[in-house]
Design a protein around this motif. Structure first.
Motif, PDB file in Angstrom:
ATOM      1  N   PRO A 165     -11.463 -28.408 -20.996  1.00  0.00           N
ATOM      2  CA  PRO A 165     -10.418 -28.802 -20.047  1.00  0.00           C
ATOM      3  C   PRO A 165     -10.793 -30.072 -19.297  1.00  0.00           C
ATOM      4  N   LYS A 166      -9.779 -30.794 -18.827  1.00  0.00           N
ATOM      5  CA  LYS A 166     -10.032 -31.995 -18.028  1.00  0.00           C
ATOM      6  C   LYS A 166     -10.640 -31.649 -16.680  1.00  0.00           C
ATOM      7  N   CYS A 167     -10.333 -30.446 -16.198  1.00  0.00           N
ATOM      8  CA  CYS A 167     -10.941 -29.955 -14.954  1.00  0.00           C
ATOM      9  C   CYS A 167     -11.215 -28.472 -15.132  1.00  0.00           C
ATOM     10  N   ASN A 168     -12.463 -28.062 -14.949  1.00  0.00           N
ATOM     11  CA  ASN A 168     -12.817 -26.653 -15.112  1.00  0.00           C
ATOM     12  C   ASN A 168     -12.181 -25.756 -14.066  1.00  0.00           C
ATOM     13  N   VAL A 169     -11.842 -26.336 -12.917  1.00  0.00           N
ATOM     14  CA  VAL A 169     -11.346 -25.551 -11.786  1.00  0.00           C
ATOM     15  C   VAL A 169      -9.836 -25.348 -11.854  1.00  0.00           C
ATOM     16  N   HIS A 170      -9.140 -26.239 -12.545  1.00  0.00           N
ATOM     17  CA  HIS A 170      -7.678 -26.155 -12.653  1.00  0.00           C
ATOM     18  C   HIS A 170      -7.308 -26.325 -14.130  1.00  0.00           C
ATOM     19  N   CYS A 171      -7.198 -25.209 -14.833  1.00  0.00           N
ATOM     20  CA  CYS A 171      -6.981 -25.265 -16.282  1.00  0.00           C
ATOM     21  C   CYS A 171      -6.528 -23.908 -16.787  1.00  0.00           C
ATOM     22  N   THR A 172      -6.093 -23.870 -18.040  1.00  0.00           N
ATOM     23  CA  THR A 172      -5.676 -22.627 -18.678  1.00  0.00           C
ATOM     24  C   THR A 172      -6.443 -22.439 -19.984  1.00  0.00           C
ATOM     25  N   HIS A 173      -7.066 -21.283 -20.118  1.00  0.00           N
ATOM     26  CA  HIS A 173      -7.770 -20.904 -21.337  1.00  0.00           C
ATOM     27  C   HIS A 173      -6.894 -19.887 -22.072  1.00  0.00           C
ATOM     28  N   THR A 174      -6.587 -20.173 -23.336  1.00  0.00           N
ATOM     29  CA  THR A 174      -5.751 -19.279 -24.123  1.00  0.00           C
ATOM     30  C   THR A 174      -6.624 -18.481 -25.077  1.00  0.00           C
ATOM     31  N   TRP A 175      -6.584 -17.165 -24.915  1.00  0.00           N
ATOM     32  CA  TRP A 175      -7.408 -16.258 -25.718  1.00  0.00           C
ATOM     33  C   TRP A 175      -6.536 -15.428 -26.650  1.00  0.00           C
ATOM     34  N   GLY A 176      -7.078 -15.143 -27.833  1.00  0.00           N
ATOM     35  CA  GLY A 176      -6.340 -14.322 -28.776  1.00  0.00           C
ATOM     36  C   GLY A 176      -7.216 -13.287 -29.449  1.00  0.00           C
ATOM     37  N   VAL A 177      -6.577 -12.230 -29.952  1.00  0.00           N
ATOM     38  CA  VAL A 177      -7.244 -11.238 -30.781  1.00  0.00           C
ATOM     39  C   VAL A 177      -6.694 -11.419 -32.189  1.00  0.00           C
ATOM     40  N   PHE A 178      -7.592 -11.438 -33.173  1.00  0.00           N
ATOM     41  CA  PHE A 178      -7.240 -11.835 -34.531  1.00  0.00           C
ATOM     42  C   PHE A 178      -7.620 -10.782 -35.571  1.00  0.00           C
ATOM     43  N   GLU A 179      -6.916 -10.869 -36.708  1.00  0.00           N
ATOM     44  CA  GLU A 179      -7.226 -10.107 -37.909  1.00  0.00           C
ATOM     45  C   GLU A 179      -7.585 -11.099 -39.016  1.00  0.00           C
ATOM     46  N   LYS A 180      -8.731 -10.898 -39.653  1.00  0.00           N
ATOM     47  CA  LYS A 180      -9.125 -11.775 -40.763  1.00  0.00           C
ATOM     48  C   LYS A 180      -8.180 -11.577 -41.936  1.00  0.00           C
ATOM     49  N   LYS A 181      -7.686 -12.681 -42.488  1.00  0.00           N
ATOM     50  CA  LYS A 181      -6.692 -12.601 -43.557  1.00  0.00           C
ATOM     51  C   LYS A 181      -6.833 -13.833 -44.438  1.00  0.00           C
ATOM     52  N   GLU A 182      -7.624 -13.721 -45.473  1.00  0.00           N
ATOM     53  CA  GLU A 182      -7.893 -14.858 -46.355  1.00  0.00           C
ATOM     54  C   GLU A 182      -6.592 -15.388 -46.981  1.00  0.00           C
ATOM     55  N   GLY A 183      -6.474 -16.723 -47.020  1.00  0.00           N
ATOM     56  CA  GLY A 183      -5.301 -17.347 -47.610  1.00  0.00           C
ATOM     57  C   GLY A 183      -4.062 -17.322 -46.742  1.00  0.00           C
TER      58      GLY A 183
END
Length: 260
Positions: A145-163
């Motif tokens: 982020p451009k500023c650690n104090v004012h920012c948004t972190h987008t987190w996800g949960v994933f399933e492995k899926k080749e191709g």
């Protein structure tokens, strides 16, 4: 810490110029957004006001992930952790991701249930792939982020899926749920939190939340220095399922007030 009617009052500090804040245009936008959307509803300027919404807050001061999990185990016989471990056993995994890389999956998640514990899905969640910017055409990397104090972190949960593809890009993984973790000074908000309806019984959202809390613990002296609270809407919002989720994750009611 001041308390009103058994509800603690917590101070919001936007931390402009503190903890490495770069004081750029984004920092000011985050302040304006807070003043327009939260002050007068969730946040007071001074003492809590009549009708102020009681926020759902997880206190991160002196946070220790192992101690947190020990406390979680005492709620509903550790149901939240059992659900989370189910996701791990299946092979799901969590990490930060770039929103634009997974627009088709995000649309699928948003459309996967008409009604949730928080209520009926709004029009904002019913947008098409085109409405949200179209299919991805190139892989974008997660940037600092451009500023650690004012920012948004987008987190996800994933399933492995080749191709597996998202538009023109091959991701080899399917996004099953997401959380937007928006930091604004000494507190962070879960501004968006949603899981695919077909995977919710696999514990994906508990697993995602606990992954974020582990990341919080690991970054208290670096990226997240100065962070004191995590807020997830109102403590009394939603149907029983959402209230139960907050309780199992140890969110508690508090009034927020902006420092002068």
């Amino acid at each position: 810490m001041e308390i009103i009617n058994d509800t603690p009052i917590l101070t919001v500090d936007l931390q402009h110029g503190k903890y490495g804040c770069t004081q750029n245009e984004i920092c000011e936008k985050y302040k304006i957004n807070l003043m327009n959307r939260l002050v007068g509803r969730y946040i007071s300027e001074g003492s809590p006001f009549k009708g102020q919404i009681e926020s759902a807050v997880l206190d991160l001061r002196s946070f220790n992930f192992d101690e947190y999990l020990s406390r979680v185990r005492k709620v509903h016989k550790g149901a939240a952790l059992r659900h989370s471990r189910k996701a791990e056993r299946i092979g799901h995994y969590c990490k930060p991701f770039v929103w634009k890389n997974h627009i088709p999956d995000i649309v699928e998640i948003n459309h996967s249930k008409e009604v949730r514990s928080g209520g009926k899905m709004t029009q904002a969640y019913k947008r098409s792939i085109e409405d949200m910017g179209g299919n991805p055409k190139e892989i974008l990397k997660v940037n600092n982020p451009k500023c650690n104090v004012h920012c948004t972190h987008t987190w996800g949960v994933f399933e492995k899926k080749e191709g597996y593809f998202q538009g023109d890009i091959q991701t080899d993984e399917k996004l099953l749920g997401y959380i937007k973790f928006k930091r604004n000074g000494n507190f962070a908000l879960y501004t968006s939190i949603l899981g695919h309806g077909d995977y919710l019984d696999q514990g994906i959202m508990y697993n995602l939340h606990f992954s974020i809390m582990k990341w919080v613990d690991e970054n208290q002296d670096g990226l997240l220095e100065g962070l004191e609270y995590l807020v997830y809407g109102a403590i009394n919002s939603g149907e029983q399922g959402l209230k139960q989720w907050k309780k199992r994750a140890l969110f508690e009611g508090a009034y927020l007030t902006l420092n002068s």
